[in-house]
Design an enzyme around this catalytic site. Structure first.
Site, PDB file in Angstrom:
ATOM      1  CG  ASP A  90      -1.801   1.018   1.362  1.00  0.00           C
ATOM      2  OD1 ASP A  90      -2.320   1.708   0.478  1.00  0.00           O
ATOM      3  OD2 ASP A  90      -2.198   1.449   2.478  1.00  0.00           O
ATOM      4  CE  LYS A 132      -5.339  -0.356  -1.016  1.00  0.00           C
ATOM      5  NZ  LYS A 132      -5.710   0.398   0.218  1.00  0.00           N
ATOM      6  CG  PHE A 165     -10.091  -0.159   3.430  1.00  0.00           C
ATOM      7  CD1 PHE A 165      -8.737   0.268   4.271  1.00  0.00           C
ATOM      8  CD2 PHE A 165     -10.676  -0.951   3.930  1.00  0.00           C
ATOM      9  CE1 PHE A 165      -8.428  -0.543   5.393  1.00  0.00           C
ATOM     10  CE2 PHE A 165     -10.519  -1.698   5.191  1.00  0.00           C
ATOM     11  CZ  PHE A 165      -9.139  -1.508   5.485  1.00  0.00           C
ATOM     12  CG  ASP A 201      -7.853  -6.098   9.471  1.00  0.00           C
ATOM     13  OD1 ASP A 201      -6.508  -5.844   8.922  1.00  0.00           O
ATOM     14  OD2 ASP A 201      -7.989  -5.347  10.639  1.00  0.00           O
ATOM     15  NE  ARG A 244      -6.831  -9.862  10.559  1.00  0.00           N
ATOM     16  CZ  ARG A 244      -5.850  -8.990  10.236  1.00  0.00           C
ATOM     17  NH1 ARG A 244      -5.495  -8.993   8.970  1.00  0.00           N
ATOM     18  NH2 ARG A 244      -5.463  -8.055  10.909  1.00  0.00           N
TER      19      ARG A 244
HETATM   20  P1  IMP Z   1       1.869  -0.524   3.779  1.00  0.00           P
HETATM   21  O1  IMP Z   1       1.152   0.728   3.648  1.00  0.00           O
HETATM   22  O2  IMP Z   1       2.535  -0.760   2.465  1.00  0.00           O
HETATM   23  O3  IMP Z   1       2.906  -0.256   4.770  1.00  0.00           O
HETATM   24  O4  IMP Z   1       0.787  -1.555   4.183  1.00  0.00           O
HETATM   25  C1  IMP Z   1       0.696  -1.964   5.617  1.00  0.00           C
HETATM   26  C2  IMP Z   1      -0.426  -3.147   5.639  1.00  0.00           C
HETATM   27  O5  IMP Z   1      -1.640  -2.335   5.720  1.00  0.00           O
HETATM   28  C3  IMP Z   1      -0.366  -4.109   4.825  1.00  0.00           C
HETATM   29  O6  IMP Z   1       0.462  -5.172   5.059  1.00  0.00           O
HETATM   30  C4  IMP Z   1      -1.736  -4.462   5.206  1.00  0.00           C
HETATM   31  O7  IMP Z   1      -1.833  -5.561   6.114  1.00  0.00           O
HETATM   32  C5  IMP Z   1      -2.620  -3.269   5.620  1.00  0.00           C
HETATM   33  N1  IMP Z   1      -3.348  -2.580   4.429  1.00  0.00           N
HETATM   34  C6  IMP Z   1      -2.899  -1.769   3.607  1.00  0.00           C
HETATM   35  N2  IMP Z   1      -4.201  -1.485   2.718  1.00  0.00           N
HETATM   36  C7  IMP Z   1      -5.134  -2.182   3.238  1.00  0.00           C
HETATM   37  C8  IMP Z   1      -6.324  -2.406   2.645  1.00  0.00           C
HETATM   38  O8  IMP Z   1      -6.958  -1.743   1.869  1.00  0.00           O
HETATM   39  N3  IMP Z   1      -7.271  -2.991   3.642  1.00  0.00           N
HETATM   40  C9  IMP Z   1      -6.787  -3.770   4.591  1.00  0.00           C
HETATM   41  N4  IMP Z   1      -5.316  -3.641   4.996  1.00  0.00           N
HETATM   42  C10 IMP Z   1      -4.742  -2.956   4.449  1.00  0.00           C
END
Ligand code: IMP
Ligand code: MG
Length: 181
Positions: free
Chosen positions: A109, A137, A158, A165, A171
């Site tokens: 993300d 994303k 999201f 989750d 989940r």
């Molecule tokens: P990061 O923003 O790339 O560090 O992602 C961190 C974590 O946030 C991911 O491993 C997911 O567990 C969670 N995450 C990111 N986007 C979503 C979403 O759209 N839905 C649910 N969890 C998310």
């Protein structure tokens, strides 16, 4: 299995984005590619709990080379938003020196989690470090890191299900759902 077209999780409505069948087909392709790329090597596959648990199991059971499995645990999300602070709730396995490491996460993300994970691993001098995620994303990514093995690119909306989750719920669904407007 667990595939309604629309679901309500906590206080929000979600609609189907990726079906169980689509996800399974894509994971099979990813596993085949990983098996080819690491042929004749030993691979250490590290899952990022909690979100990756379902993807991790579906992926590793289709990989046909010898693998070592382990897990780390990170957290950064609160409700629908990334807090920007990534915590390690479960530490790295010791001695990754000389190993081929594949990190498996549910989604890339903002990229902050993987950036922190990558930096922790590099100091142990592994033979290689790569990332496999089910979802990506691109428009949310604040880093230069990208998944080396990717299931699906999605919009910056999201999502829940298949391990992901909302407020610790959702989940268990075997498809992936996006937030309804
Ligand atoms: P990061 O923003 O790339 O560090 O992602 C961190 C974590 O946030 C991911 O491993 C997911 O567990 C969670 N995450 C990111 N986007 C979503 C979403 O759209 N839905 C649910 N969890 C998310
Ligand atoms: Mg996660």
């Amino acid at each position: 299995m667990n595939n309604p077209r629309e679901i309500k999780v906590h206080d929000k409505d979600f609609e189907l984005l990726l079906s169980e069948a689509e996800i399974a087909e894509r994971i099979e392709q990813m596993a085949n590619q990983i098996s080819v790329d690491y042929a004749n090597k030993e691979l250490h596959i590290i899952g990022v709990l909690t979100g990756a648990f379902m993807f991790y199991a579906e992926l590793v059971k289709r990989i046909t080379i010898n693998v070592r499995v382990s897990f780390i645990k990170t957290s950064s999300y609160q409700g629908l938003k990334s807090t920007g602070n990534v915590h390690f709730d479960l530490a790295f396995p010791a001695k990754l020196t000389g190993e081929h490491v594949l990190i498996v996460d549910d989604i890339l993300d903002t990229g902050r989690s993987y950036k922190k994970i990558y930096n922790e691993i590099r100091v142990q001098n592994p033979a290689s470090v790569k990332l496999a995620t089910l979802l990506y994303k691109p428009s949310a990514n604040t880093t230069t890191y990208k998944p080396n093995y990717l299931g699906f690119e999605i919009e910056d909306k999201f999502v829940v299900g298949f391990g992901l989750d909302y407020n610790h719920l959702g989940r268990n669904y075997s498809s992936i759902y996006q937030l309804k407007k």
